[in-house]
Design an enzyme around this catalytic site. Sequence first.
Site, short mmCIF file in Angstrom:
data_model
loop_
_atom_site.label_atom_id
_atom_site.label_comp_id
_atom_site.label_asym_id
_atom_site.label_seq_id
_atom_site.Cartn_x
_atom_site.Cartn_y
_atom_site.Cartn_z
N ALA A 73 0.85 -1.19 0.00
CA ALA A 73 0.00 0.00 0.00
C ALA A 73 0.90 1.25 0.00
CB ALA A 73 -0.89 -0.02 1.24
N GLN A 75 1.28 3.50 2.15
CA GLN A 75 1.94 3.67 3.45
C GLN A 75 2.50 2.34 3.97
OE1 GLN A 75 2.93 6.15 5.33
NE2 GLN A 75 2.24 7.67 3.86
N SER A 76 2.93 1.47 3.08
CA SER A 76 3.43 0.15 3.47
C SER A 76 4.67 0.23 4.36
CB SER A 76 3.77 -0.65 2.20
OG SER A 76 4.53 -1.80 2.54
N ASN A 77 4.58 -0.41 5.52
CA ASN A 77 5.74 -0.53 6.40
C ASN A 77 6.74 -1.52 5.83
OD1 ASN A 77 4.49 1.07 8.55
ND2 ASN A 77 3.11 -0.68 8.73
N CYS A 79 7.34 -2.10 2.65
CA CYS A 79 8.10 -1.46 1.58
C CYS A 79 9.19 -0.56 2.16
CB CYS A 79 7.18 -0.67 0.66
SG CYS A 79 6.18 -1.75 -0.40
#
Length: 325
Positions: A73, A75-77, A79
Amino acid sequence: MEPKFPQRVSIAHLPTPIEPLERLSKHLGGPEILIKRDDLTGLATGGNKTRKLEFLVAEALAQECDHLITTGAPQSNHCRQTAAAAARLGLGCALILRGEAPSQVNGNLLLDKLLGAHIYWTGDRDAGELIQEVSSELQSVGRKPYIIPLGGSNVVGATAYILAMQELVTQLKEENLNVDFIVFASSSGGTQAGLVLGAQLYGFQGQIFGISVDHPADGLRTQVAALATATATHLGLDSISVVDHVLVNDDYLGGGYAIVGDNEREAIHLVAQLEGILLDPVYTARAMGGLIDLIRWGAFTRGQTVLFWHTGGTASLPAFADKLL
Ligand SMILES: *Cc1c(COP(=O)(O)O)cnc(C)c1O
């Protein structure tokens, strides 16, 4: 039977501490609550993906890959931690993020950029398709990409949480603690698959409750069981069966993935103001909100101990500022 653990690079700060949440426990008047601080694993504000990346990146290096590609997403943690791991090891990083570029760059997305990741937006295209396209592009200029699935949740990534369970069991023994329940946010299933396998392997006797962040319980249960079984096979642990130990609660899906509601808001404010600990709005606040609600319903008794496994994610807080106040 000792499993054959794959190679690992050392990038996480381990073991992560266990702390009592005395003021929260007292406030709720229920069981004793402990917290396992996987928000302190390092890698540019930490989180559970850092443990998984120790194994995923080791495999990438063993295959002589020079780029990491993954997806998530906006706001992917996962990534952001992948971008940090790539920077740390001198690898390139391509992130395939869902949707369109937002007008404001903040939270994890800001960190992705500071960490030097190349960002591709899917628009309405399929992420898998774009991953293949970016991968071919890199190969055509002589690069060797390593593709990490959503959440790092494959047999290699899940292995990390088997060892996280071993870490916990060792700590509990050393600190003379007993834990009846582990509660945490479950989404792509790698954390839960590893924990349930680790519990069987290292003799953790308590129950392991995944609070689903975005999937109906049946689907997530099936996914976790399948990943745990595949991981056991991968490690030569065929005799371990976990199906009866995959417990999932989907009562707190609220408005859907990354939609902040009263459940998440209350958990963030309560834990921040009683304990000085930050939760993230997407995962850990949903799970902690669920735990608080279960305690209020009397799901646990006073003499029991619940360990909340903090899986990180606080870097996304600024991106949700208007939903939190
Ligand atoms: C990814 C993530 C989870 C979920 O972990 P899975 O292994 O995907 O189930 C929970 N909390 C945070 C903060 C995460 O980033």
